[in-house]
Design an enzyme around this catalytic site. Structure first.
Site, PDB file in Angstrom:
ATOM      1  N   ASP A   1       0.840  -1.186   0.000  1.00 38.03           N
ATOM      2  CA  ASP A   1       0.000   0.000   0.000  1.00 38.03           C
ATOM      3  C   ASP A   1       0.876   1.237   0.000  1.00 38.03           C
ATOM      4  OD1 ASP A   1      -2.532   1.429   0.241  1.00 38.03           O
ATOM      5  OD2 ASP A   1      -1.824   1.979   2.233  1.00 38.03           O
TER       6      ASP A   1
ATOM      7  N   ASP B   1      -1.993   1.748   7.129  1.00 37.35           N
ATOM      8  CA  ASP B   1      -1.402   1.384   5.842  1.00 37.35           C
ATOM      9  C   ASP B   1      -1.226  -0.127   5.722  1.00 37.35           C
ATOM     10  OD1 ASP B   1      -1.271   4.029   4.985  1.00 37.35           O
ATOM     11  OD2 ASP B   1       0.659   4.352   5.988  1.00 37.35           O
TER      12      ASP B   1
ATOM     13  N   CYS C   1     -11.304  -0.592  13.912  1.00 30.85           N
ATOM     14  CA  CYS C   1     -12.584  -1.030  13.355  1.00 30.85           C
ATOM     15  C   CYS C   1     -13.731  -0.679  14.298  1.00 30.85           C
ATOM     16  CB  CYS C   1     -12.564  -2.525  13.073  1.00 30.85           C
ATOM     17  SG  CYS C   1     -14.116  -3.112  12.373  1.00 30.85           S
TER      18      CYS C   1
ATOM     19  N   CYS D   1     -15.589  -4.399  15.045  1.00 29.53           N
ATOM     20  CA  CYS D   1     -15.013  -5.473  15.839  1.00 29.53           C
ATOM     21  C   CYS D   1     -13.873  -5.020  16.745  1.00 29.53           C
ATOM     22  CB  CYS D   1     -14.551  -6.620  14.942  1.00 29.53           C
ATOM     23  SG  CYS D   1     -12.989  -6.280  14.089  1.00 29.53           S
TER      24      CYS D   1
ATOM     25  N   CYS E   1     -12.668  -8.304   9.966  1.00 23.43           N
ATOM     26  CA  CYS E   1     -14.080  -8.679   9.849  1.00 23.43           C
ATOM     27  C   CYS E   1     -14.727  -8.175   8.564  1.00 23.43           C
ATOM     28  CB  CYS E   1     -14.861  -8.164  11.062  1.00 23.43           C
ATOM     29  SG  CYS E   1     -15.172  -6.375  10.997  1.00 23.43           S
TER      30      CYS E   1
ATOM     31  N   CYS F   1     -12.114  -3.218   7.260  1.00 21.98           N
ATOM     32  CA  CYS F   1     -11.367  -3.916   8.295  1.00 21.98           C
ATOM     33  C   CYS F   1     -10.900  -5.248   7.726  1.00 21.98           C
ATOM     34  CB  CYS F   1     -12.262  -4.142   9.507  1.00 21.98           C
ATOM     35  SG  CYS F   1     -11.557  -5.265  10.713  1.00 21.98           S
TER      36      CYS F   1
ATOM     37  N   GLU G   1      -1.959  -1.004  -5.262  1.00 24.10           N
ATOM     38  CA  GLU G   1      -3.129  -0.204  -5.582  1.00 24.10           C
ATOM     39  C   GLU G   1      -2.924   0.433  -6.952  1.00 24.10           C
ATOM     40  OE1 GLU G   1      -5.082   1.874  -1.811  1.00 24.10           O
ATOM     41  OE2 GLU G   1      -3.050   2.502  -2.249  1.00 24.10           O
TER      42      GLU G   1
HETATM   43 ZN   LIG Z   1     -13.469  -5.269  12.063  1.00 31.38          ZN
END
Ligand SMILES: [Zn+2]
Length: 398
Positions: free
Chosen positions: A181, A358, A348, A351, A332, A329, A265
């Protein structure tokens, strides 16, 4: 660079000499312009201005127009490089070129079809306005030749030297995929958790650069002192560029050697750089803000890194649509803009998973390349690059 003995026919030799003559003429014109420059006068023209002048000269002079524009433009480019070397104190000031001494010219935009092998020891290279010229195939010509230089030494011998992009680095064969990234706080983050920073100037050097820039602002236009300050600034900047180039070479080789697939990317930096400026009739939006962003991207050398990766690991680079990669995330797959708490931290909201922002994005890039869906689940899909735009303040550092 690999050099080969060129074997032109007598007629071709005359045509090659014409190219040499044009390159010499354009080079000497540039030398003369810079020699006439004295403190107090308007600055001597740079490469872009000289190219414009060349276009005018070609419109005016039939003999120049009859020659190859590539040859003539590249002579200007060589001169610009020679001046940069001179200001960088690594070379002497470029001087007048005499007929018969160090004659040569460069051809760029060379494609695979411009070099061919005729027999075991004979090859041919296509030279604009000259045609196919034979050379001694004394060793393998690197594939993917991008440019070449034709030279004639004092003894009248001709050579051609091919410049190629680097040889591909063999894949490790482990099947491992890495996500990379483009970072902001760092130059690049890997899905392995590694944070890579391209070296810039050291603190002391940065302080010196600032001092010099202030000095430059105060120095009188055209004064001797101003010239010296400018040269010192150019040297510092060249040092910075060298370090970054070096870093890109090492990093791209390292990645190509360690991983089978490298996912990055797809940011289309070039387009972003251009669109920010806009045109005079339609100035770009947020020009100032974007200028800061672009500086940051370019400083991080991202574009160069991707290009080199493509050279060194051809067919092993996967460009991933950056949509969602920074807001999703990795644990999750919940997607929400609020999860990016600060530029550097991903937390997140669903979660509670925490990671370097990054690195989290790099992991998403890796997973997308590996075929796992990193689709929006949860919050509203967040479009495009809007949330990727870092704050200006962060970009102005380093
Ligand atoms: Zn999460």
């Amino acid at each position: 660079m690999s050099r080969y003995r060129l074997q032109p026919s007598p007629a071709q030799e005359q045509a090659l000499l014409v190219h040499c003559g044009h390159a010499r003429f354009v080079w000497n014109l540039a030398v003369e312009q810079h020699a006439h420059w004295k403190p107090g006068r308007k600055s001597a023209p740079g490469f872009a201005e000289q190219c414009r002048q060349l276009t005018e000269a070609r419109a005016e002079f039939e003999w120049l127009r009859a020659g190859s524009i590539i040859v003539q433009q590249q002579a200007l480019k060589d001169f610009a490089q020679a001046m940069a070397n001179f200001f960088g104190k690594t070379h002497k000031r470029p001087t007048w070129r005499k007929r018969g001494q160090g004659e040569g010219f460069r051809i760029v935009a060379v494609t695979m079809g411009d070099v061919r092998r005729l027999s075991r020891h004979v090859g041919e290279v296509r030279v604009p306005k000259v045609g196919w010229v034979r050379f001694r195939w004394s060793r393998a010509v690197p594939e993917s030749v991008k440019s070449y230089r034709v030279t004639r030494d004092r003894a009248g011998r001709w050579h051609v030297a091919f410049a190629a992009i680097p040889e591909p680095v063999p894949a490790p064969g482990t099947g491992e995929v890495v996500g990379v990234d483009r970072g902001v706080a760092v130059s690049a983050a890997l899905s392995t958790g590694e944070l890579l920073s391209a070296p810039g100037l050291r603190d002391a050097e940065n302080a010196r650069l600032l001092r010099l820039q202030r000095k430059l602002a105060r120095a009188k236009r055209g004064s001797n002192r101003r010239g010296k300050v400018k040269a010192a600034i150019a040297r510092l900047k060249a040092r910075e560029t060298d370090r970054r180039k070096d870093w890109v070479e090492k990093t791209s080789t390292d990645l190509a050697r360690r991983f089978d697939v490298i996912a990055v990317e797809d940011l289309k930096i070039r387009n972003m750089t251009r669109s920010a400026k806009g045109t005079i009739s339609a100035p770009g939006k947020n020009v100032r803000q974007k200028a800061g962003l672009n500086r940051g991207i370019l400083a991080a050398g991202w574009g160069r890194l991707v290009t080199r990766l493509e050279h060194k690991a051809p067919g092993r680079i996967q460009k991933i649509n950056p949509r969602h990669t920074s807001q999703t995330c990795n644990a999750c797959k919940h997607t929400a803009g609020e999860s990016r708490e600060r530029q550097a931290l991903f937390l997140c909201v669903a979660c509670g998973h925490r990671d370097n922002a990054d690195v989290n994005a790099a992991k998403n890039v890796r997973d997308t390349a590996a075929g796992h869906a990193v689709a929006a689940r949860g919050g509203p899909p967040l479009g495009g690059l809007a949330n990727r735009e870092p704050q200006r303040g962060l970009l102005l550092v380093g």
